[in-house]
Design a protein around this motif. Structure first.
Motif, mmCIF file in Angstrom:
data_model
loop_
_atom_site.group_PDB
_atom_site.id
_atom_site.type_symbol
_atom_site.label_atom_id
_atom_site.label_comp_id
_atom_site.label_asym_id
_atom_site.label_seq_id
_atom_site.Cartn_x
_atom_site.Cartn_y
_atom_site.Cartn_z
ATOM 1 N N GLU A 1 -54.715 138.604 125.637
ATOM 2 C CA GLU A 1 -55.064 138.533 124.219
ATOM 3 C C GLU A 1 -53.844 138.591 123.303
ATOM 4 N N ASP A 2 -53.970 137.948 122.164
ATOM 5 C CA ASP A 2 -53.067 138.084 121.019
ATOM 6 C C ASP A 2 -51.687 137.437 121.130
ATOM 7 N N PHE A 3 -51.077 137.453 122.292
ATOM 8 C CA PHE A 3 -49.692 136.985 122.380
ATOM 9 C C PHE A 3 -49.516 135.940 123.476
ATOM 10 N N VAL A 4 -48.685 134.957 123.190
ATOM 11 C CA VAL A 4 -48.332 133.989 124.220
ATOM 12 C C VAL A 4 -46.894 134.233 124.648
ATOM 13 N N GLY A 5 -46.554 133.755 125.833
ATOM 14 C CA GLY A 5 -45.181 133.883 126.316
ATOM 15 C C GLY A 5 -45.126 134.498 127.701
ATOM 16 N N LYS A 6 -43.900 134.782 128.110
ATOM 17 C CA LYS A 6 -43.685 135.279 129.475
ATOM 18 C C LYS A 6 -43.605 136.803 129.533
ATOM 19 N N TYR A 7 -44.387 137.350 130.422
ATOM 20 C CA TYR A 7 -44.330 138.774 130.744
ATOM 21 C C TYR A 7 -43.972 138.885 132.224
ATOM 22 N N VAL A 8 -43.671 140.093 132.663
ATOM 23 C CA VAL A 8 -43.469 140.276 134.098
ATOM 24 C C VAL A 8 -44.578 141.141 134.692
ATOM 25 N N TYR A 9 -44.764 141.002 135.974
ATOM 26 C CA TYR A 9 -45.559 141.954 136.753
ATOM 27 C C TYR A 9 -44.699 142.282 137.953
ATOM 28 N N HIS A 10 -44.794 143.511 138.440
ATOM 29 C CA HIS A 10 -43.850 143.913 139.482
ATOM 30 C C HIS A 10 -44.303 145.164 140.208
ATOM 31 N N CYS A 11 -43.588 145.460 141.283
ATOM 32 C CA CYS A 11 -43.821 146.711 141.990
ATOM 33 C C CYS A 11 -43.070 147.788 141.218
ATOM 34 N N HIS A 12 -43.710 148.951 140.977
ATOM 35 C CA HIS A 12 -43.052 150.016 140.221
ATOM 36 C C HIS A 12 -42.276 150.979 141.113
ATOM 37 N N ILE A 13 -42.145 150.660 142.401
ATOM 38 C CA ILE A 13 -41.115 151.323 143.183
ATOM 39 C C ILE A 13 -39.843 150.655 142.672
ATOM 40 N N LEU A 14 -39.030 151.410 141.950
ATOM 41 C CA LEU A 14 -37.961 150.762 141.186
ATOM 42 C C LEU A 14 -36.942 150.058 142.077
ATOM 43 N N GLU A 15 -36.751 150.568 143.296
ATOM 44 C CA GLU A 15 -35.834 149.884 144.210
ATOM 45 C C GLU A 15 -36.428 148.540 144.652
ATOM 46 N N HIS A 16 -37.742 148.481 144.769
ATOM 47 C CA HIS A 16 -38.384 147.206 145.099
ATOM 48 C C HIS A 16 -38.245 146.233 143.934
ATOM 49 N N GLU A 17 -38.492 146.744 142.733
ATOM 50 C CA GLU A 17 -38.347 145.909 141.541
ATOM 51 C C GLU A 17 -36.927 145.347 141.462
ATOM 52 N N ASP A 18 -35.939 146.230 141.678
ATOM 53 C CA ASP A 18 -34.543 145.797 141.594
ATOM 54 C C ASP A 18 -34.181 144.782 142.678
ATOM 55 N N MET A 19 -34.866 144.866 143.838
ATOM 56 C CA MET A 19 -34.634 143.896 144.914
ATOM 57 C C MET A 19 -35.320 142.568 144.625
ATOM 58 N N GLY A 20 -36.089 142.525 143.554
ATOM 59 C CA GLY A 20 -36.731 141.260 143.190
ATOM 60 C C GLY A 20 -38.233 141.230 143.366
ATOM 61 N N MET A 21 -38.853 142.376 143.623
ATOM 62 C CA MET A 21 -40.308 142.394 143.780
ATOM 63 C C MET A 21 -40.960 142.391 142.398
ATOM 64 N N MET A 22 -40.670 141.294 141.708
ATOM 65 C CA MET A 22 -41.108 141.131 140.314
ATOM 66 C C MET A 22 -41.245 139.637 140.073
ATOM 67 N N ARG A 23 -42.214 139.248 139.276
ATOM 68 C CA ARG A 23 -42.433 137.838 138.961
ATOM 69 C C ARG A 23 -42.811 137.714 137.496
ATOM 70 N N ASN A 24 -42.653 136.512 136.967
ATOM 71 C CA ASN A 24 -43.140 136.219 135.616
ATOM 72 C C ASN A 24 -44.589 135.785 135.686
ATOM 73 N N TYR A 25 -45.326 136.093 134.621
ATOM 74 C CA TYR A 25 -46.562 135.339 134.379
ATOM 75 C C TYR A 25 -46.489 134.896 132.936
ATOM 76 N N GLU A 26 -47.102 133.777 132.650
ATOM 77 C CA GLU A 26 -46.980 133.239 131.291
ATOM 78 C C GLU A 26 -48.347 133.003 130.669
ATOM 79 N N VAL A 27 -48.507 133.500 129.467
ATOM 80 C CA VAL A 27 -49.747 133.275 128.712
ATOM 81 C C VAL A 27 -49.517 132.062 127.811
ATOM 82 N N ARG A 28 -50.369 131.056 127.974
ATOM 83 C CA ARG A 28 -50.231 129.852 127.140
ATOM 84 C C ARG A 28 -51.430 129.681 126.228
#
Ligand code: C2O
Ligand code: CU
Ligand code: CU
Length: 499
Positions: free
Chosen positions: A471-498
């Motif tokens: 809702e309300d906003f368009v653009g790119k956000y991320v979703y990721h693992c909140h084990i921060l070492e996993h996030e830092d290793m790249g366990m994170m992706r973009n999703y985009e609201v169009r």
């Protein structure tokens, strides 16, 4: 209601609204332009300093500090003797401007975990703030009353920065919550759980921990060594936040009284629920009403973390392994107090999403957590790419979807806390592979899926289905693992609201 507030706020009359772009298209930047003077202005800096955590030499830490420039002075509440940043307290509907300055030797950026804000203020790692520079975050707080938090979010550096101390609470209140007269002031206690490892000089040791993430051997509460917490014989509101990099907690009272849960990540539940214990993965919050009414002066009540198997059927390594049992802290009754707090039956109203309303109900979006070669955790089959969005990561504004996420239990097994930026979602279903059922049995009664969530635990072999709306906003956000070492290793992706 949000839209109405928006109109009021932007100072536009009904006619102006017709000429303006559809509400959905308004970004926070446009809000900024239309609403020049926000309700609250604060300065916030990330600095290098020290904190007296242990006896002996102080510990070098990184910390947020700041001051209120405009608005109620109680908007910022420092936590004494702690490396945690000041607690930010706001009321739903308020607009806030945060003038952030990076006084660290490396790049950083701010994230308001759990908030529904536009991508330009939601910590997409491309909005980095180099050392010595600043960034103005301005948004309207539309979130429900609840316990949110803020922390850094630079690609590959989040784990190390949060570990050194960068984090703080962001508490929202609203009319619905105020009407409940929940325990407040000194009876409303944040309990931020973090694990750290110190060297002989009291300095922090950080290792990325390989595939399992960093696990410290010392448990801190609110950035301090937990001592006895003096309490009165009455009801308390405890706000738990797992601010650890990787460790999960299986919270319980040592006398095995159940928890009375009143809120999850996205605020108050409709009615309180009981749980024998509570699972809390990094990033998650849960709130309880602790009943100390029957305690006599001198009596103690112990908060513990119970044993469970975070990795398939094993606990991790180290001095205080992930999944090992330990005492977190003791509450000790220091004074008798007459009090007749009764928790209202009805706490809040939650707008329920329904699977039938999801545009992809017959064909859910499927996401996997898996292990890649060379060994690394993958999310949706890939790792983080700054600008790329896969075909199945593009969603439409104003649609309700069902997402289906599976923690594929391969040769390496571990829980993953999956966090989605920019929104709160509703969990509707969980399933477990028969091979993983034994470890699952130790945690499943500690889930609270009846409220709004922004971070969800997936045990090895577990599949979670949830409903979410863009809702309300368009653009790119991320979703990721909140084990921060996993996030830092790249366990994170973009999703985009169009649009
Ligand atoms: Cu609390 Cu993207 O994280
Ligand atoms: Cu977040
Ligand atoms: Cu993970």
């Amino acid at each position: 209601m949000k839209r109405r507030e928006f109109i009021k706020l932007s100072g536009l009359g009904a006619t102006a609204v017709i000429c303006a772009p559809p509400m959905e298209m308004l970004s926070q930047a446009m809000l900024r332009a239309q609403h020049e003077v926000p309700d609250i202005i604060i300065n916030l800096r990330a600095v290098q300093t020290t904190s007296q955590i242990l006896s002996g030499p102080p510990t070098n830490v990184w910390k947020y500090e700041g001051e209120v420039v405009q608005g109620p002075p109680e908007t910022l509440q420092p936590i004494l003797d702690s490396y945690l940043g000041p607690t930010i307290r706001v009321t739903r509907g308020q607009t806030i401007r945060i003038n952030f300055t990076n006084n660290l030797p490396e790049t950083t950026l701010m994230h308001w975990h759990g908030f529904h804000v536009s991508p330009d203020v939601d910590a997409h790692p491309r909005y980095t703030v180099p050392p010595g520079q600043g960034y103005v975050y301005e948004f309207q707080v539309t979130n429900r009353a609840g316990t949110y938090w803020y922390h850094p979010h630079p690609d590959t550096l989040t784990g190390g920065q949060a570990y050194r101390g960068l984090a703080g609470l962001f508490l929202v209140t609203d009319d619905e919550e105020a009407a409940l007269h929940l325990p407040s002031g000194e009876f409303d206690l944040p309990i931020v759980l973090q694990d750290r490892t110190f060297d002989a000089n009291n300095q922090l040791i950080y290792q990325t921990g390989g595939m399992t993430g960093f696990i410290g051997d010392t448990i801190l509460v609110d950035g301090r060594m937990p001592r006895y917490m003096p309490v009165a014989s009455r009801a308390y509101r405890l706000r738990f936040l797992n601010g650890s990099n990787s460790r999960a907690y299986k919270l319980a009272w040592s006398d095995s009284t159940p928890f009375t849960v009143i809120a999850t990540d996205g605020g108050l539940l409709e009615t309180a629920v009981q749980r024998p214990y509570l699972m809390l993965v990094p990033g998650e919050r849960v709130e309880v009403i602790a009943d100390f009414r029957h305690m006599f002066v001198g009596q103690r009540k112990q908060l513990v973390s119970q044993a469970f198997s975070p990795m398939g059927n094993t606990v991790g390594g180290g001095t205080l392994p992930n999944g090992a049992p330990f005492t977190i802290m003791n509450f000790r009754c220091r004074r008798r107090m007459r009090e007749d707090f009764v928790l209202p039956e009805r706490l809040s109203t939650i707008v329920r999403y329904h699977l039938e309303d999801a545009i992809n109900r017959d064909n859910p979006r499927v996401f996997a957590i898996s292990m890649g070669m060379p060994m690394r955790w993958l999310l949706n089959g890939g790792t983080f790419e700054m600008n790329t969005v896969a075909a199945n990561e593009i969603v439409q504004l104003n649609t309700l979807e069902v997402w289906d996420l599976t923690n594929q239990a391969g040769m390496m097994q571990m829980y993953h806390p999956i966090h989605i930026h920019g929104l709160q979602f509703q969990v509707i279903e969980r399933q477990i592979l028969p091979a993983n059922a034994a470890a699952y049995e130790q945690v499943r009664y500690g889930y609270v899926d009846v409220g709004w969530k922004d971070t969800v635990m997936l045990m090895p072999g577990e599949r979670v289905r949830f409903l979410l709306k863009f809702e309300d906003f368009v653009g790119k956000y991320v979703y990721h693992c909140h084990i921060l070492e996993h996030e830092d290793m790249g366990m994170m992706r973009n999703y985009e609201v169009r649009a």
